[in-house]
Design a protein around this motif. Structure first.
Motif, short mmCIF file in Angstrom:
data_model
loop_
_atom_site.label_atom_id
_atom_site.label_comp_id
_atom_site.label_asym_id
_atom_site.label_seq_id
_atom_site.Cartn_x
_atom_site.Cartn_y
_atom_site.Cartn_z
N UNK A 9 4.62 1.41 12.91
CA UNK A 9 3.63 1.84 12.54
C UNK A 9 3.01 1.25 11.12
N UNK A 10 3.39 3.43 10.87
CA UNK A 10 3.09 3.03 9.29
C UNK A 10 4.07 2.05 8.06
N UNK A 11 5.15 2.06 8.71
CA UNK A 11 5.87 0.71 7.69
C UNK A 11 4.75 -0.38 7.84
N UNK A 12 4.56 -1.06 8.68
CA UNK A 12 3.38 -2.02 9.32
C UNK A 12 2.33 -2.42 8.96
N UNK A 13 1.51 -1.39 8.51
CA UNK A 13 0.53 -1.03 7.60
C UNK A 13 0.30 -0.84 6.62
N UNK A 14 1.39 -0.17 5.88
CA UNK A 14 1.82 -0.60 3.91
C UNK A 14 2.35 -1.76 3.71
N UNK A 15 2.53 -2.14 4.68
CA UNK A 15 3.85 -3.85 3.81
C UNK A 15 2.42 -4.35 4.16
N UNK A 16 0.86 -4.15 4.77
CA UNK A 16 0.25 -5.16 5.27
C UNK A 16 -0.39 -5.18 3.36
N UNK A 17 -0.10 -4.58 2.81
CA UNK A 17 -1.02 -4.19 1.29
C UNK A 17 -0.91 -5.91 1.05
N UNK A 18 0.20 -5.85 0.73
CA UNK A 18 0.28 -6.82 -0.75
C UNK A 18 0.20 -7.95 0.16
#
Length: 185
Positions: free
Chosen positions: A5-14
């Motif tokens: 979840x943390x990885x997915x939310x972080x990668x959603x930014x770009x």
């Protein structure tokens, strides 16, 4: 490591910031593709280089954020403008074949990217920032090269740039005119 979840939310930014493609498209309509292509490549490379400079040991969100933001904005600028530039000036009759060729080459490059990354990493089990540094260098250099190639794109003369971002004119009955070609009068 980080949770999924943390990885997915972080990668959603770009991905969200890739919406920079919209104003970048307007900029390209006003001034031509060259400046947008070059700037997009440089901004993306700067985002990746920020990871090379700022990240040590365990990644943290605050140190990744500037690079993620720059990567999203720059990739949004370069990607869609690259498509627009590759199809600029193509006649309606050749548009389908030209777009098919462009999309095929784009997909080929997108497929080669992970293959090159994995070969540079040497393993799928990479868990440290240091393991990814070589991949980031390769990606940053690729975007810098894309900016250099963008410098080769012809810049229109002032009279060739319309200053508007409206749809281009097509033949009567075409998809952009809103008519079917057989209107009753």
């Amino acid at each position: 490591g980080w949770s999924a979840l943390r990885t997915g939310l972080t990668l959603a930014i770009p991905m969200v910031l890739a919406s920079a493609a919209i104003p970048a498209g307007r900029w390209a309509d006003r001034s031509g593709h060259r400046h947008v292509l070059v700037t997009g490549g440089l901004v993306t490379a700067a985002g990746i280089v920020s990871w090379l400079i700022l990240l040590d040991g365990e990644p943290s969100f605050p140190t990744m954020l500037p690079g993620l933001m720059a990567f999203g904005v720059g990739a949004g600028m370069a990607g869609t403008t690259g498509t627009s530039a590759s199809l600029h000036g193509i006649s309606d009759l050749e548009m389908g074949a030209a777009n098919a060729l462009h999309q095929m080459l784009r997909r080929l490059a997108q497929g080669l990217g992970p293959a090159v990354a994995l070969s540079v990493l040497g393993t799928r089990e990479a868990e440290s920032i240091d393991t990814f540094r070589n991949v980031w260098w390769v990606i940053a250099i690729a975007y810098l090269l894309s900016s250099a190639v963008g410098l080769l794109y012809p810049q229109p003369h002032a009279h060739e740039v319309s200053g508007t971002s409206g749809p281009r004119k097509r033949r009567p009955g075409g998809p952009d005119t809103g008519t079917s070609g057989d209107q009753v009068g």
